[in-house]
Each structure stands twice: as C-alpha cells, then as structure tokens.
Enzyme design. Structure first.
Site, PDB file in Angstrom:
ATOM      1  N   GLU A  88     -23.894  49.171 -38.899  1.00 35.73           N
ATOM      2  CA  GLU A  88     -24.285  49.541 -37.527  1.00 35.73           C
ATOM      3  C   GLU A  88     -24.989  50.896 -37.502  1.00 35.73           C
ATOM      4  OE1 GLU A  88     -21.411  48.786 -34.450  1.00 35.73           O
ATOM      5  OE2 GLU A  88     -22.267  50.323 -33.146  1.00 35.73           O
ATOM      6  N   LYS A 110     -13.059  49.399 -29.996  1.00 35.20           N
ATOM      7  CA  LYS A 110     -14.147  49.049 -30.927  1.00 35.20           C
ATOM      8  C   LYS A 110     -14.834  50.341 -31.392  1.00 35.20           C
ATOM      9  CE  LYS A 110     -18.198  47.179 -32.418  1.00 35.20           C
ATOM     10  NZ  LYS A 110     -19.445  47.874 -32.743  1.00 35.20           N
ATOM     11  N   ASP A 135      -8.463  46.746 -47.242  1.00 36.38           N
ATOM     12  CA  ASP A 135      -8.452  45.471 -46.532  1.00 36.38           C
ATOM     13  C   ASP A 135      -8.632  45.731 -45.031  1.00 36.38           C
ATOM     14  OD1 ASP A 135      -7.784  43.113 -45.244  1.00 36.38           O
ATOM     15  OD2 ASP A 135      -6.104  42.656 -46.556  1.00 36.38           O
ATOM     16  N   HIS A 140     -28.670  55.081 -29.640  1.00 34.56           N
ATOM     17  CA  HIS A 140     -28.746  53.825 -30.394  1.00 34.56           C
ATOM     18  C   HIS A 140     -30.181  53.438 -30.645  1.00 34.56           C
ATOM     19  CE1 HIS A 140     -24.813  51.354 -30.180  1.00 34.56           C
ATOM     20  NE2 HIS A 140     -24.619  52.557 -30.640  1.00 34.56           N
TER      21      HIS A 140
HETATM   22  C1  MEV Z   1     -20.526  50.343 -29.870  1.00 32.83           C
HETATM   23  O1  MEV Z   1     -20.508  49.930 -31.223  1.00 32.83           O
HETATM   24  C2  MEV Z   1     -19.215  50.984 -29.477  1.00 32.83           C
HETATM   25  C3  MEV Z   1     -19.092  51.404 -28.018  1.00 32.83           C
HETATM   26  O2  MEV Z   1     -19.325  50.272 -27.173  1.00 32.83           O
HETATM   27  C4  MEV Z   1     -17.705  51.945 -27.820  1.00 32.83           C
HETATM   28  C5  MEV Z   1     -17.365  52.288 -26.387  1.00 32.83           C
HETATM   29  O3  MEV Z   1     -17.892  51.667 -25.444  1.00 32.83           O
HETATM   30  O4  MEV Z   1     -16.479  53.172 -26.218  1.00 32.83           O
HETATM   31  C6  MEV Z   1     -20.137  52.414 -27.652  1.00 32.83           C
END
Ligand code: MEV
Length: 458
Positions: free
Chosen positions: A101, A289, A305, A402
């Site tokens: 990513e 995430k 793992d 991004h």
């Molecule tokens: C993207 O990989 C992760 C985010 O969506 C986490 C978040 O929203 O806190 C930016």
C-alpha cells in the site's frame, strides 16, 4: 519428550554494537535505492552482502520457497521499506515494513518524526505466553469433569512441562493451567456443555504456535483418562490475551498544527475521530485497519504470521461484546494522548525465520533483543500508523497524500523511468490528472521541452 524442534537461543545481532544509532534520516526517500541500502547497512551494522538479501532476487529463492510450502510455482514480491525517524523507549530504531500500500511507510515515518519532537513513543509487551486449548465435547457430566480436572491440575502441569524440557533453561515454560466450562447455546439449536482445559506456555522468543499445539496434543489423552470423556479439539488460541503489547505517546497540541488549522483544532479532530470509532463498529473497523496497516507490514517483513496477528487483534477489539477501536486518542489539556493495546504473538526465532533470508535480515536491521521487544516496536508502529490516518482525516482528508504517492505508481505504469518518475508524478498531481493517460501526456510534454533547445538551434 517430543521431537518438536525448539527455537534456538537468540544469537547476538549486529545491532548489539549499534545501540546508539540514529533513525533520524531526513530526505531518506530522495536517495536512490542503492544509496538507501548502503545508508541503512551502515547505520544498522550490516555488511553489503547481508543487505543484498533485500534485493528482489535474493530475498527468497525459488528453492527456498519450494521448501516452505506446497505446490510452489514461484515467489511473489512485495516492496520492503524502512520506517525512519522512529524513537521507542528512548532508543532510535529502523523498522522494516513490507506492504503493497503506497503511503503507509511514508505516513508512519512522518508520524515518527512528529512524535520524536516530544520524546518518541513508549512501548512494552508481556512475556510470550501462548494459550493452548483442549476441549471435552459434550461431556456427560460437565461439573464432574471440571472437578476431576481441577483436582488433577498438578498432574497435567507436569505433563505439559515435560513436552519442551529445554524451554525452562531459556526462561520459558508452563505458566499455568485452568479449567473452564463453555456453553454452546445458539438460539434454535440444542444446547451443549463443553469443558476446556487451557494451558499457558511462555514460548520466550518463538511465536510458539507449534510449541503450544504440541503441548495441547500431549495433554489430550491425560484429559480423557482423568475424566472418562471424549476430547475434541487440541489447538492454540489466537486470542493471545496474555501476550499483549502496548504503546503510548503524548503530543503537545502545537506540534499538530497544519495548513489553516491550529494544533488544538487538529487534536480535537483526532479525539473526535476516536470517539466516532468508539461509538460505531463500522468506523472502528476502518480505524483498526489504519492501525494494522503499520503492524501487518512489520509482521510480514519479519517473517511472522500476520493471519494470527489479525485474528488476535480483531477478537481482542471485540472482547467487550462490541467491536471497538484498538487505540485511544484523547485530549489532556493542550496535549494529545494516544495509546494502544493488542495481542501480538511475534517471534524472533524459528518458523519462517529459519528459511527466509530477507526476513532474518529485516529483523537484524530492527535489532531487537527479544520477541517482546519486537512486539513493542510493532505496537509503536501501529499507533503511529493510526495517528497518521486520523490526523489526515482530521485535516486534509486522506486522498491528498494518497494520490500524491499513487501518482508515482501511475507514472511508472505510463513508462517513466529514473528521475522522470518524480517529475511526472508532480506534474499529474499539479494538473489534478492522476491517470496513466495524464502521465503519458506529461512524459510527452517533458520530452518535447527537453528537445526544444536543440530544435531551436537547427
Ligand atoms: C487506509 O488504508 C486506512 C484508513 O482508512 C484508516 C482510517 O480511516 O483511519 C485511512
């Protein structure tokens, strides 16, 4: 008592001589690949041959891969980056991160730089205690089985301790056993009682899945003999709730100020993002995430793992009965306070590390002394990665950063090479046209302007 290979004792790493190294590497991303490798090798005390284990064809050979899993056809590459600027427990560290990513490594490095202005992050981790479960299926007398097993705990302890006799000399071993009644009572289906014997094993520097599974399997016939009931599953739990890692940081609000926003406004925006995650599992999943973007990359780079870590993290996040954020962000006056806690079953010996030269090298680069140190560093990276996300969400939004990084991959896809990549990426961001077509046009425009003086002279 078993042929199960136990992890080797940890040998000193090249880092032992490089404890006072710096991770503060401003402009590191501008170096070319060879210069970056040379710089990290010099800082981390790695030889040029060692650092070569990071190159695409040296990381893992076909032959090595062929011995790792079944039906091998080849090797799938992933970029391995390094998080710079990170300071954990007063010590600088270079953290390897494997991820596909864009922006994760840059984001964590930026937050590492931000947090180091107020001393960095603090982190710690529990000893490497794994839980093994031995299940009695629908015992005819659940209460009798519980009583018999509780009376036999010293015997079961002795059996468990005999499985990995050399573990005690390395500081590990059995840390306890307990018996639990578990009730299956799913509405609409016949209820069923179960009894579970749980064994806690300190696996020291190993992740410990094989070790704890072997112990569970050795206990099973004894559990059957003691109760006269039938054993079902004998397996570890990935909810490694005795193997938690934690990280914390305190950031003065003024360090958070961003274009057009005061530090206090940004701190409040981050605290608001956390409250949203606390209140709503849909948001909590995305918040987590952002945490796991950082943690998984460290787990993957160090040959651990990541499925086990993911399973444990999300089960832990739901431990109250409602899925919740793994980290907390609150304001304390004019300071933003962040902390995180989650299970991290990570090893620095055994498993993939026996066979994967790239993962071994990554671990040497990080220079941790133990599995607990690795878990603490990963927790710190998780908190920094989460901070990067919620800070971006509280300010510019996530897309600006991004897209800027995505622009590089688009430039590459359009055929840019070398220095062209950065230039084309900058041009398509500026033109707000981050597409392969836009990048091709930028390349053509660059080509034309490069030719112009010569054309004019003709
Ligand atoms: C993207 O990989 C992760 C985010 O969506 C986490 C978040 O929203 O806190 C930016």
């Amino acid at each position: 008592m078993t042929d199960e290979p136990e992890p080797e004792a940890q040998s000193p790493t090249p880092h032992d001589e490089a404890k006072d190294m710096t991770s503060q590497l401003s402009g590191f991303y501008r170096l070319d690949l060879d210069d970056r490798r040379a710089r990290v090798a010099a800082i981390a005390g790695l030889s040029p041959t060692e650092i070569d284990a990071l190159s695409a064809d040296a990381g893992l050979s076909d032959q090595q891969a062929n011995r790792m899993v079944e039906n091998v056809l080849g090797v799938l590459g992933l970029p391995l980056g390094v998080c710079v600027n990170l300071r954990v427990n007063g010590r600088d560290c270079l953290v390897p991160m494997a991820t596909e990513e864009p922006s994760v490594v840059a984001a964590v490095s930026n937050m590492a730089r931000l947090t180091r202005r107020s001393g960095g992050l603090d982190a710690d981790a529990d000893p490497s205690i794994m839980i093994g479960q031995v299940q009695l299926c629908a015992p005819s007398d659940p209460e009798g089985a519980v009583a018999a097993l509780e009376a036999a705990l010293p015997e079961l302890h002795a059996v468990a301790a005999s499985v990995h006799p050399r573990l005690v000399a390395r500081g590990g071993g059995v840390r306890g056993l307990r018996v639990r009644r578990v009730d299956y009572d799913e509405p609409g289906f016949p209820a069923e009682a179960m009894v579970v014997v749980e064994v806690l094993l300190d696996c020291v520097d190993a992740m410990g899945a094989n070790m704890i599974n072997t112990v569970a399997e050795h206990l099973a016939p004894h559990v059957e003999a003691i109760t006269g009931e039938r054993v079902g599953l004998r397996i570890l739990s990935n909810l490694a709730s005795h193997r938690l890692a934690r990280a914390r940081c305190r950031i003065p609000a003024e360090h958070l100020a961003s274009e057009g926003m005061s530090g206090d406004e940004v701190a409040e925006g981050i605290a608001n993002a956390w409250r949203f995650a606390w209140a709503d599992p849909w948001r909590a999943a995305t918040h987590n995430k952002g945490v796991m973007n950082g943690i998984d990359a460290v787990v993957l780079a160090t040959g651990n793992d990541w499925r086990a870590v993911e399973a444990g993290a999300h089960a832990f996040a739901a431990r109250s009965g409602r899925y919740a954020p793994l980290s907390i962000w609150r304001r304390d006056g004019r300071t933003l306070v962040g902390r995180i806690e989650l299970p991290l079953a990570l090893g620095t010996v055994g498993g993939t590390l026996r066979v994967h030269p790239g993962a071994r090298l990554a671990l040497d680069m990080l220079g941790v002394e133990s599995a607990s140190d690795l878990a603490a560093a990963a927790a710190a990276v998780g908190l920094a990665s989460n901070l990067a996300a919620v800070r971006a969400l509280a300010t510019d939004g996530i897309q600006r950063g991004h897209m800027a990084l995505h622009a590089r991959s688009v430039a590459l896809a359009a055929g840019a090479v070398g220095a062209q990549v950065e230039r084309v990426a900058a041009m398509i961001v500026e033109a707000r046209e981050i597409t392969v077509e836009g990048a091709r046009r930028a390349l053509t425009a660059m080509d034309l302007s490069a030719r112009q003086p010569a054309d004019a002279a003709e």
